[in-house]
Design a protein around this motif. Sequence first.
Motif, PDB file in Angstrom:
ATOM      1  N   ALA A 122      16.184  27.916 -16.513  1.00 17.04           N
ATOM      2  CA  ALA A 122      16.547  26.512 -17.017  1.00 17.04           C
ATOM      3  C   ALA A 122      16.725  26.508 -18.502  1.00 17.04           C
ATOM      4  O   ALA A 122      17.845  25.562 -18.616  1.00 17.04           O
ATOM      5  N   GLU A 123      16.335  27.196 -19.307  1.00 12.42           N
ATOM      6  CA  GLU A 123      16.662  27.011 -20.681  1.00 12.42           C
ATOM      7  C   GLU A 123      18.225  27.470 -20.746  1.00 12.42           C
ATOM      8  O   GLU A 123      18.933  26.923 -21.391  1.00 12.42           O
ATOM      9  N   ALA A 124      18.536  28.347 -20.004  1.00 16.73           N
ATOM     10  CA  ALA A 124      19.953  29.113 -20.222  1.00 16.73           C
ATOM     11  C   ALA A 124      20.913  28.076 -19.626  1.00 16.73           C
ATOM     12  O   ALA A 124      21.999  27.553 -20.135  1.00 16.73           O
ATOM     13  N   ARG A 125      20.549  27.444 -18.380  1.00 18.27           N
ATOM     14  CA  ARG A 125      21.411  26.272 -17.838  1.00 18.27           C
ATOM     15  C   ARG A 125      21.437  25.258 -18.733  1.00 18.27           C
ATOM     16  O   ARG A 125      22.568  24.394 -19.000  1.00 18.27           O
ATOM     17  N   LEU A 126      20.511  24.685 -19.652  1.00 21.37           N
ATOM     18  CA  LEU A 126      20.448  23.733 -20.443  1.00 21.37           C
ATOM     19  C   LEU A 126      21.245  23.986 -21.693  1.00 21.37           C
ATOM     20  O   LEU A 126      22.218  23.103 -22.303  1.00 21.37           O
ATOM     21  N   HIS A 127      21.469  25.466 -22.044  1.00 18.98           N
ATOM     22  CA  HIS A 127      22.316  25.743 -23.419  1.00 18.98           C
ATOM     23  C   HIS A 127      23.763  25.810 -23.061  1.00 18.98           C
ATOM     24  O   HIS A 127      24.573  25.229 -23.565  1.00 18.98           O
ATOM     25  N   SER A 128      23.962  25.857 -21.674  1.00 12.00           N
ATOM     26  CA  SER A 128      25.430  25.769 -20.953  1.00 12.00           C
ATOM     27  C   SER A 128      25.821  24.429 -21.011  1.00 12.00           C
ATOM     28  O   SER A 128      26.992  24.251 -21.463  1.00 12.00           O
ATOM     29  N   ALA A 129      24.848  23.424 -20.703  1.00 10.59           N
ATOM     30  CA  ALA A 129      25.408  22.071 -20.508  1.00 10.59           C
ATOM     31  C   ALA A 129      25.343  21.749 -21.885  1.00 10.59           C
ATOM     32  O   ALA A 129      26.741  20.586 -22.203  1.00 10.59           O
ATOM     33  N   ALA A 153      15.367  16.831 -14.587  1.00 14.41           N
ATOM     34  CA  ALA A 153      16.283  15.674 -14.910  1.00 14.41           C
ATOM     35  C   ALA A 153      15.371  14.761 -15.795  1.00 14.41           C
ATOM     36  O   ALA A 153      15.959  14.078 -16.708  1.00 14.41           O
ATOM     37  N   SER A 154      13.995  14.442 -15.240  1.00 15.39           N
ATOM     38  CA  SER A 154      13.357  13.493 -15.752  1.00 15.39           C
ATOM     39  C   SER A 154      11.989  13.580 -15.696  1.00 15.39           C
ATOM     40  O   SER A 154      11.661  14.733 -15.267  1.00 15.39           O
ATOM     41  N   PHE A 155      11.270  12.493 -15.649  1.00 16.73           N
ATOM     42  CA  PHE A 155       9.682  12.201 -15.353  1.00 16.73           C
ATOM     43  C   PHE A 155       9.482  12.116 -13.974  1.00 16.73           C
ATOM     44  O   PHE A 155       8.102  11.639 -13.746  1.00 16.73           O
ATOM     45  N   GLU A 208      20.485  17.497 -14.998  1.00 20.36           N
ATOM     46  CA  GLU A 208      19.659  18.556 -15.473  1.00 20.36           C
ATOM     47  C   GLU A 208      19.720  18.683 -16.963  1.00 20.36           C
ATOM     48  O   GLU A 208      20.803  19.718 -17.331  1.00 20.36           O
ATOM     49  N   PHE A 209      19.525  17.878 -17.777  1.00 17.36           N
ATOM     50  CA  PHE A 209      19.410  17.857 -19.158  1.00 17.36           C
ATOM     51  C   PHE A 209      18.356  17.969 -19.951  1.00 17.36           C
ATOM     52  O   PHE A 209      18.272  17.675 -21.029  1.00 17.36           O
ATOM     53  N   GLY A 210      17.162  18.120 -19.484  1.00 19.07           N
ATOM     54  CA  GLY A 210      15.986  18.528 -20.236  1.00 19.07           C
ATOM     55  C   GLY A 210      15.406  17.245 -20.989  1.00 19.07           C
ATOM     56  O   GLY A 210      15.754  15.982 -20.697  1.00 19.07           O
ATOM     57  N   ASP A 211      14.575  17.664 -21.856  1.00 23.82           N
ATOM     58  CA  ASP A 211      13.968  16.644 -22.749  1.00 23.82           C
ATOM     59  C   ASP A 211      14.245  16.785 -24.203  1.00 23.82           C
ATOM     60  O   ASP A 211      14.059  17.705 -24.768  1.00 23.82           O
TER      61      ASP A 211
END
Length: 436
Positions: free
Chosen positions: A248-255, A288-290, A309-312
């Motif tokens: 998930a961290e890798a996907r966030l970095h890419s986004a 995505a969210s809570f 999918e943009f995390g917190d």
Amino acid sequence: MNFSSGNPASAPDIAEMVARRAVGYSLEAPFYTSQEVYDLDLDVIFGRHWLFACTEAELSEPGDYVTLDIGRQSIIIVRDDDENVRALRNVCRHRGSRILDDPCGSVGNLVCPYHQWTYRTDGSLIHAEGQDPALDRKQFGLKPVSVRTVAGLVMVCLADEPPADIDEVAAVIEPYLAPYRLQDAKVAHQIDLIEEGNWKLVVENNRECQHCDAGHPELLTAYFPVGLYAGGDYPPRMRAVLERYQAAEARLHSACAATGMPIGTHRELDGRPTGYQITHLPLDGAGASFGEAGAQVSRKLIGEIPAPEFGDMSLHMQPNSWFHMLSDHAVVFRAVPVAPDKTLVRTTWLVHADAVEGVDYDVDSLTAVWRATNDQDRAFVDLVQRGASDPGYEPGPYAGVEGDVEAFDNWYIERLREHLGIKDGHHDQLTQVSGQ
């Protein structure tokens, strides 16, 4: 360690407590219980540092205002007729009456309820009935308070000379916050609650999540529990969770790379007057969210966020605020002391300006996780306040995962040391501590 028992029957020697503060331990009892320390906090901490007051979304139209009370001082934060954000002393220049008593609202002009002195929303005096026509109205406008906005967050400072490092801090955090367009968001809901604890206990509770595993089950449906392990010492049972987190961290970095948004952590919680930390972390499940398993709670994404999918994006600012920015909404928190053992915590939920209640979101679903979490935290803070007031209390050692609590305590003690003239564990010259 030789700590004071914090006997409430005797006034504490604040300078001595500050000078002997033990690094790595919680604070001595009077820091949480004493009226004298509370009065000092109002003066030195809340009277001289940048405070989060509200979001620009709460001031969406000219004349919209929010009031903020800090001890005996009251501030009006208002959007003027030219759409600038102003901060003004909530004290009429005639005979000192409070002008606005409500926590928020909208006005055409600011009219004193006592004798109807009338001010524009920029603070200038335009009507003073019964006064000599020669009265120079320019000399009797409402007194201004320092104010600035940081990517939609309104910060105020009551000091004549506010900490100058706000510019450096803003330069770091604004690129992180810019895509959320908080200044253009809509307030979906707002809740005030009183926590029965000293403001420092409220902040300390927020600055760690060691209690989250057992204490916040709703919140942990979206978060990876990897932060509960100091130094990355993960047990074998966490292997699958860790692998999911890394993906998930890798996907966030890419986004973030695709949108040009910065990534990573900036942490200066102590060592400067305007302490802060900003961190962008992935969320579990849908990311995505809570919502349940990280799902969205608003169909419309906030600001210019490109994908769910943009995390917190979390932000902490000393001394009184914390924030969570998700792909579909933001939650902002403001803590203000109201007594040595009481703190007002305001929680505000923001959504895209075009999001429609009942279509894109419903308030119950949007707010469910943090309403539950706030109630749980209120109970924890009450327990700790009662414990700190017990003659049996003495400071205990922080764990490795409580590093942000230690950083907050360091920041707080640094501010008092500077005010009291304390260097290298002793005070050279004790200054007045009450601000009276």
